[in-house]
Design a protein around this motif. Structure first.
Motif, PDB file in Angstrom:
ATOM      1  N   ASP A   7      25.235 -15.298  -7.474  1.00 39.82           N
ATOM      2  CA  ASP A   7      24.743 -15.250  -6.100  1.00 39.82           C
ATOM      3  C   ASP A   7      23.274 -14.817  -6.080  1.00 39.82           C
ATOM      4  N   LEU A   8      22.620 -15.048  -4.974  1.00 39.41           N
ATOM      5  CA  LEU A   8      21.191 -14.774  -4.844  1.00 39.41           C
ATOM      6  C   LEU A   8      20.891 -13.293  -5.027  1.00 39.41           C
ATOM      7  N   THR A   9      21.794 -12.425  -4.571  1.00 41.22           N
ATOM      8  CA  THR A   9      21.578 -10.978  -4.688  1.00 41.22           C
ATOM      9  C   THR A   9      21.417 -10.552  -6.135  1.00 41.22           C
ATOM     10  N   THR A  10      22.180 -11.165  -7.038  1.00 39.37           N
ATOM     11  CA  THR A  10      22.091 -10.823  -8.459  1.00 39.37           C
ATOM     12  C   THR A  10      20.706 -11.124  -9.009  1.00 39.37           C
ATOM     13  N   VAL A  11      20.178 -12.281  -8.662  1.00 37.99           N
ATOM     14  CA  VAL A  11      18.850 -12.656  -9.148  1.00 37.99           C
ATOM     15  C   VAL A  11      17.773 -11.782  -8.492  1.00 37.99           C
ATOM     16  N   THR A  12      17.952 -11.459  -7.223  1.00 42.65           N
ATOM     17  CA  THR A  12      17.003 -10.574  -6.543  1.00 42.65           C
ATOM     18  C   THR A  12      16.931  -9.230  -7.254  1.00 42.65           C
ATOM     19  N   ARG A  13      18.096  -8.670  -7.617  1.00 40.54           N
ATOM     20  CA  ARG A  13      18.128  -7.400  -8.350  1.00 40.54           C
ATOM     21  C   ARG A  13      17.511  -7.559  -9.742  1.00 40.54           C
ATOM     22  N   ALA A  14      17.765  -8.715 -10.364  1.00 40.71           N
ATOM     23  CA  ALA A  14      17.216  -8.963 -11.704  1.00 40.71           C
ATOM     24  C   ALA A  14      15.691  -8.996 -11.663  1.00 40.71           C
ATOM     25  N   TYR A  15      15.126  -9.667 -10.687  1.00 45.39           N
ATOM     26  CA  TYR A  15      13.668  -9.759 -10.590  1.00 45.39           C
ATOM     27  C   TYR A  15      13.076  -8.391 -10.239  1.00 45.39           C
ATOM     28  N   ALA A  16      13.778  -7.615  -9.414  1.00 43.92           N
ATOM     29  CA  ALA A  16      13.324  -6.257  -9.116  1.00 43.92           C
ATOM     30  C   ALA A  16      13.304  -5.410 -10.391  1.00 43.92           C
ATOM     31  N   GLU A  17      14.353  -5.546 -11.216  1.00 41.69           N
ATOM     32  CA  GLU A  17      14.421  -4.835 -12.493  1.00 41.69           C
ATOM     33  C   GLU A  17      13.269  -5.279 -13.406  1.00 41.69           C
ATOM     34  N   ALA A  18      13.016  -6.579 -13.455  1.00 42.58           N
ATOM     35  CA  ALA A  18      11.932  -7.099 -14.295  1.00 42.58           C
ATOM     36  C   ALA A  18      10.577  -6.584 -13.819  1.00 42.58           C
ATOM     37  N   ARG A  19      10.399  -6.482 -12.502  1.00 42.90           N
ATOM     38  CA  ARG A  19       9.146  -5.923 -11.975  1.00 42.90           C
ATOM     39  C   ARG A  19       9.001  -4.455 -12.351  1.00 42.90           C
ATOM     40  N   ASN A  20      10.116  -3.695 -12.255  1.00 41.51           N
ATOM     41  CA  ASN A  20      10.081  -2.277 -12.607  1.00 41.51           C
ATOM     42  C   ASN A  20       9.737  -2.067 -14.079  1.00 41.51           C
ATOM     43  N   ARG A  21      10.154  -3.010 -14.924  1.00 43.21           N
ATOM     44  CA  ARG A  21       9.831  -2.915 -16.357  1.00 43.21           C
ATOM     45  C   ARG A  21       8.415  -3.400 -16.667  1.00 43.21           C
ATOM     46  N   GLY A  22       7.733  -3.938 -15.672  1.00 38.03           N
ATOM     47  CA  GLY A  22       6.393  -4.455 -15.909  1.00 38.03           C
ATOM     48  C   GLY A  22       6.372  -5.834 -16.530  1.00 38.03           C
TER      49      GLY A  22
END
Length: 468
Positions: free
Chosen positions: A62-77
């Motif tokens: 679902d879209l929420t999973t990818v949204t969280r994934a991209y947020a995690e990727a942003r947090n990791r730089g």
């Protein structure tokens, strides 16, 4: 859709792989895919990652999973997102990228599974559930401290064995303990003995207190007993500082035989030892502490949690010498601070008693090993380190000195600590400490290490112009 555009979108998604059955949360796995692809070169700085809806359809989530994934990727730089334009891989050529990578601070890496924030959140929630907020809002109190110290005794017992731990204290970090010990056992003008390359915090505290720092010669096994005796006789010092397990900065670990010799020497000379032992729990093969060889006599033993768990805990356990009531230590600690944060002490106690601390150390060990392996694969020069250590010590080739090398690295966005930061002498060897935990993730660490390797191979003497 035009063929060229479709081909571009296909190329963008080449890094996508199937989910692992036991690989953890799917949004974490997606972020890991991005990190691994950057490290392997499948994704380059400035590349655009697929739109969230496109990736969700591709992966069947679902879209929420990818949204969280991209947020995690942003947090990791790993990526940066721009409204109306999409998300791009971070790097020197990425839009708005922050390329600087700071490898000067010796901190543990975040667990690769991204569990730290969750562990902190759940731990604090449990602390607040078990203790009234009023009790956590006061300065350090005896009942709360006593309970945390009991947890600390259980934490240290495997390392310290049969030593009497009833005198154990807790303080706001080993730096506070070092300053308190120095201030309560010395007077201005006194000498303190240590390795030629040592913890900068000791140098800072000693110089602030007007003490004379005396370097003691060593060899591949660490400080030499004969050099220790000679330095003590010449200086009249009564205090010795050692970080014998994964020394900061040289990464040396003093073997058991040398520890026994040092223990015998300091007991014979009636020297008091400050044994600073922050890295022990990251190493599975560390010899027994020197404190166990002296039976606790003439030895302060320091065990910080900042290097093996989380720097923000600002918590260290201190065991004073046997037959020392600890009054001078406590007076020094009170003069330096009003004690530990009740909230953080509660978190420390909960993590130790629940087994979270042990599990977290294992996760940090795994990530440290992965980063050390990455360093071995990318650096062709000889380094001193340990497979699960937090840093590496890099002696520089003859065509570099540490000042020029650190400056040249700074120009390409990487910061490391030069040997002069750790040296008792004004003339330090040409070497640098590279702290592998300082990078936000393995992708940025790999980028930094590649820059270090490229610079090591560059001979500025050949590239410089002659001036007359």
């Amino acid at each position: 859709m035009p063929l060229a555009e479709e081909s571009k979108k296909t190329a963008q998604a080449q890094w996508i792989r199937p989910f692992k059955a036991k690989g953890g949360a799917r949004y974490i796995q997606i972020a890991d895919m991005i990190a691994e692809s950057i490290q392997s070169g499948s994704l380059q700085a400035g590349d655009q990652v697929p739109p969230q809806r496109t990736l969700a359809a591709e992966l069947g989530v679902d879209l929420t999973t990818v949204t969280r994934a991209y947020a995690e990727a942003r947090n990791r730089g790993l990526i940066a997102s721009y409204g109306g334009r999409g998300s791009f891989v971070m790097g020197a050529s990425a839009p708005g990228a922050q390329a600087r990578i700071d490898l000067t601070m010796n901190i543990p890496p975040q667990p690769a599974n991204g569990s730290m924030a969750e562990r902190v959140g759940k731990g604090l929630e449990e602390v607040l559930r078990r203790q009234r907020i009023e009790a956590l809002s006061t300065y350090q109190d005896e009942p709360g401290t006593r309970s945390a110290v009991q947890a600390g005794q259980a934490w240290l017992q495997p390392a310290l064995g049969d030593l009497d731990l009833r005198g154990l204290s807790v303080c706001a970090g080993s730096q506070a303990a070092i300053f308190a010990i120095l201030s309560s056992t010395t007077r201005p003008g006194d000498s303190v003995l240590c390795d030629p390359l040592t913890y900068p915090g000791l140098l800072l505290a000693a110089r602030q207190l007007g003490l004379r720092v005396v370097a003691v010669e060593g060899d591949a096994d660490g400080m030499r007993p004969d050099a220790l005796e000679r330095a003590q006789q010449q200086s009249g010092a009564r205090l010795l500082y050692l970080n014998p397990t994964f020394n900061n900065p040289t990464a040396q670990t003093m073997p058991a035989g040398r520890r026994a010799q040092i223990a015998a020497t300091l007991l014979r000379l009636q020297l008091t030892l400050i044994e600073d032992d922050p890295y022990r729990y990251l190493l599975d093969d560390a010899p027994a502490p020197i404190a166990t060889l002296t039976g606790g006599a003439n030895t302060y033993y320091l065990a910080s949690l900042s290097k093996c768990l989380w720097p923000s805990l600002r918590t260290s356990f201190v065991l004073p010498p046997r037959d020392d009531d600890g009054d001078r230590l406590h007076a020094g600690l009170r003069a330096a601070s009003m004690g530990c944060s009740g909230l953080l002490l509660g978190l420390v106690e909960h993590w130790i008693r629940s087994g979270t601390a042990k599990a977290l150390v294992e996760e940090i060990q795994r990530e440290a090993r992965a980063r050390q392996q990455l360093a071995r694969s990318l650096l062709s020069h000889e380094v001193q380190t340990h497979p699960s250590g937090l840093h590496l010590w890099l002696p520089l080739p003859a065509h570099w000195n540490q000042s020029l090398f650190t400056h040249a690295l700074d120009e390409v966005g990487v910061n490391v600590a030069g040997a002069d930061s750790f040296s008792v002498s004004a003339q330090a060897q040409d070497a640098v400490r590279v702290s592998l935990g300082g990078a936000a993730d393995q992708a940025s660490l790999g980028l930094a290490l590649r820059k270090i390797e490229a610079l090591l191979k560059e001979d500025r003497r050949r590239n410089s112009r002659a001036f007359v």
